[in-house]
Design a protein around this motif. Sequence first.
Motif, PDB file in Angstrom:
ATOM      1  N   TYR A 159      -2.950 -10.455  -7.476  1.00  0.00           N
ATOM      2  CA  TYR A 159      -4.122  -9.579  -7.505  1.00  0.00           C
ATOM      3  C   TYR A 159      -4.981  -9.794  -8.749  1.00  0.00           C
ATOM      4  CZ  TYR A 159      -2.192  -7.176  -3.480  1.00  0.00           C
ATOM      5  OH  TYR A 159      -1.714  -6.887  -2.239  1.00  0.00           O
ATOM      6  N   SER A 160      -6.267  -9.565  -8.586  1.00  0.00           N
ATOM      7  CA  SER A 160      -7.219  -9.720  -9.688  1.00  0.00           C
ATOM      8  C   SER A 160      -7.026  -8.606 -10.709  1.00  0.00           C
ATOM      9  CB  SER A 160      -8.651  -9.664  -9.156  1.00  0.00           C
ATOM     10  OG  SER A 160      -8.953  -8.341  -8.724  1.00  0.00           O
ATOM     11  N   LYS A 188      -7.128  -0.758 -10.813  1.00  0.00           N
ATOM     12  CA  LYS A 188      -7.165   0.356  -9.844  1.00  0.00           C
ATOM     13  C   LYS A 188      -5.755   0.820  -9.482  1.00  0.00           C
ATOM     14  CE  LYS A 188     -11.572  -1.054  -7.781  1.00  0.00           C
ATOM     15  NZ  LYS A 188     -12.223  -1.659  -6.589  1.00  0.00           N
ATOM     16  N   LYS A 206       0.823  -1.210   0.000  1.00  0.00           N
ATOM     17  CA  LYS A 206       0.000   0.000   0.000  1.00  0.00           C
ATOM     18  C   LYS A 206       0.859   1.263   0.000  1.00  0.00           C
ATOM     19  CE  LYS A 206      -3.716   2.308   2.553  1.00  0.00           C
ATOM     20  NZ  LYS A 206      -4.613   2.243   3.745  1.00  0.00           N
ATOM     21  N   ASP A 238      -9.218  -6.520 -11.784  1.00  0.00           N
ATOM     22  CA  ASP A 238      -9.890  -5.306 -11.307  1.00  0.00           C
ATOM     23  C   ASP A 238      -9.012  -4.531 -10.326  1.00  0.00           C
ATOM     24  OD1 ASP A 238     -12.085  -5.818 -12.846  1.00  0.00           O
ATOM     25  OD2 ASP A 238     -13.296  -6.660 -11.227  1.00  0.00           O
ATOM     26  N   THR A 239      -8.358  -5.265  -9.414  1.00  0.00           N
ATOM     27  CA  THR A 239      -7.468  -4.604  -8.449  1.00  0.00           C
ATOM     28  C   THR A 239      -6.256  -4.007  -9.162  1.00  0.00           C
ATOM     29  OG1 THR A 239      -8.150  -6.096  -6.674  1.00  0.00           O
ATOM     30  CG2 THR A 239      -6.055  -4.956  -6.383  1.00  0.00           C
TER      31      THR A 239
END
Length: 455
Positions: free
Chosen positions: A229-230, A236, A195, A232-233
């Motif tokens: 991670y997918s 983003k 993050k 979609d992630t």
Amino acid sequence: MKRWIICLLFLGIMTAKLNAQHRIEIQIKGLRDSTFYLVNGFEKSYLALDTAKANSDGKILFQGKKDLPLGFYILVQGNQRIFDFLITSQNFSVNTDKSDLYGKMEIVGSEEARQFAEFLRTVNEKGAKIQSAPANERPKLIADIDAFKKAFVQKYGQESLAANIVRINTEIIPPPYPAKPTAEDTIRHNEYLLKHYFDNVALEDERMMRTPFLGPVLESYLKIVEGPYSPDTLIKISDKLLDRTPPKSDQRKYVFSKIAQKFLSTEYLGKEAVYTHVAEKYMIRNAALWDSATVLRNFEYVYRMKKVLIGNTLKDLPMSDTLGRPVSLYQTKSKYILVMIYDPNCHHCQETTKKLVEDYPKLQAKGVKVFMACGVRGQEKDKKDWKKFIKDFKAQKFIHGYDNTSSIDFTNDYNTQTYPNVFLLDANYKILANKKLDTEQYLNLINAEEKKRKK
């Protein structure tokens, strides 16, 4: 001297303003007459952008009619690195002594180059103390360097390339583990690092792309997040990174190229959706930043790839069987369908077919039928090769189709760039896998799909 040679599908980044010039004067006391190179550090490669000879007094003058790209540079003599410095303006001077290059360095005409020299001088001095200090005193001296770095960044701020280079080389420190850490603590630790991975990276500073630091950080991060991670992630994440770059800048093109290249040819299922997203949003819909040939090329990639993204329905394949009777994908009814578009004379297609014939009992037990579409057509010899292929490789148990009317656009409707091109579909012809996998991988994918349906 290593020469920087890099081919990017999306990006040409080393540009220079017309009707501009640079003049950088370097005086090094005690330096002998020799040839010197002004070298820009880019990722893990280096490009000599100017050459000059020192006179008998050790004076070197780099001068030209074009602006130099702003960023991180090295003064090189032959194969020897003399010192590192920043070019953030086109006209300045450096004066130093060979006996103590950073310690005696004075820079006039470039405040950020002076800041960087100040940083290197201080860190070198503090580092020398660590080398000579007793072991028990070294942690305190290391902490002193860390405190200096932090103060340096705070002092000069995010507008300073020198401070931004220090920041990107500063480790992110997560909250400490508890006394008895659990698996959940490890997950939280890793999530914190991901993050905050770019907290110390000045994506807003366009000059950072012309340093050895930004490229490796981006590549390392994308490699870490690509698998777990997918799509979609990842989309983003990509948007967040790109939106931090100046909209009409080489920096945006550079960060885009890293993301696009990573996901254009990803080994992970479904992740090419990240490429199609960023290409549409940041290139095709913002074409002014790019040359028309690059935009067209990527438009064509996106057009083809979007049709075969996981979750989409594969277009029907209306064909003819070996007796000339109509046969099609949508006539094929099964829990799962493995579609293979191939060339009978392709070695990889032949090997893949051998393996499919061998493993078919396992696939059949899971409700899989195989639909083999010959992607080569037009000549009578092609049809003969197709029929011979079916016989030679004992593939009669599969459904076979040939495009007698040459009406199928394999390239644009099925993204068939190379053979074989393989898809795993569900009963409704929805794409579950859009690339060739091992049989065990297909079986695992089917098991995962069935578990998902039971929830």
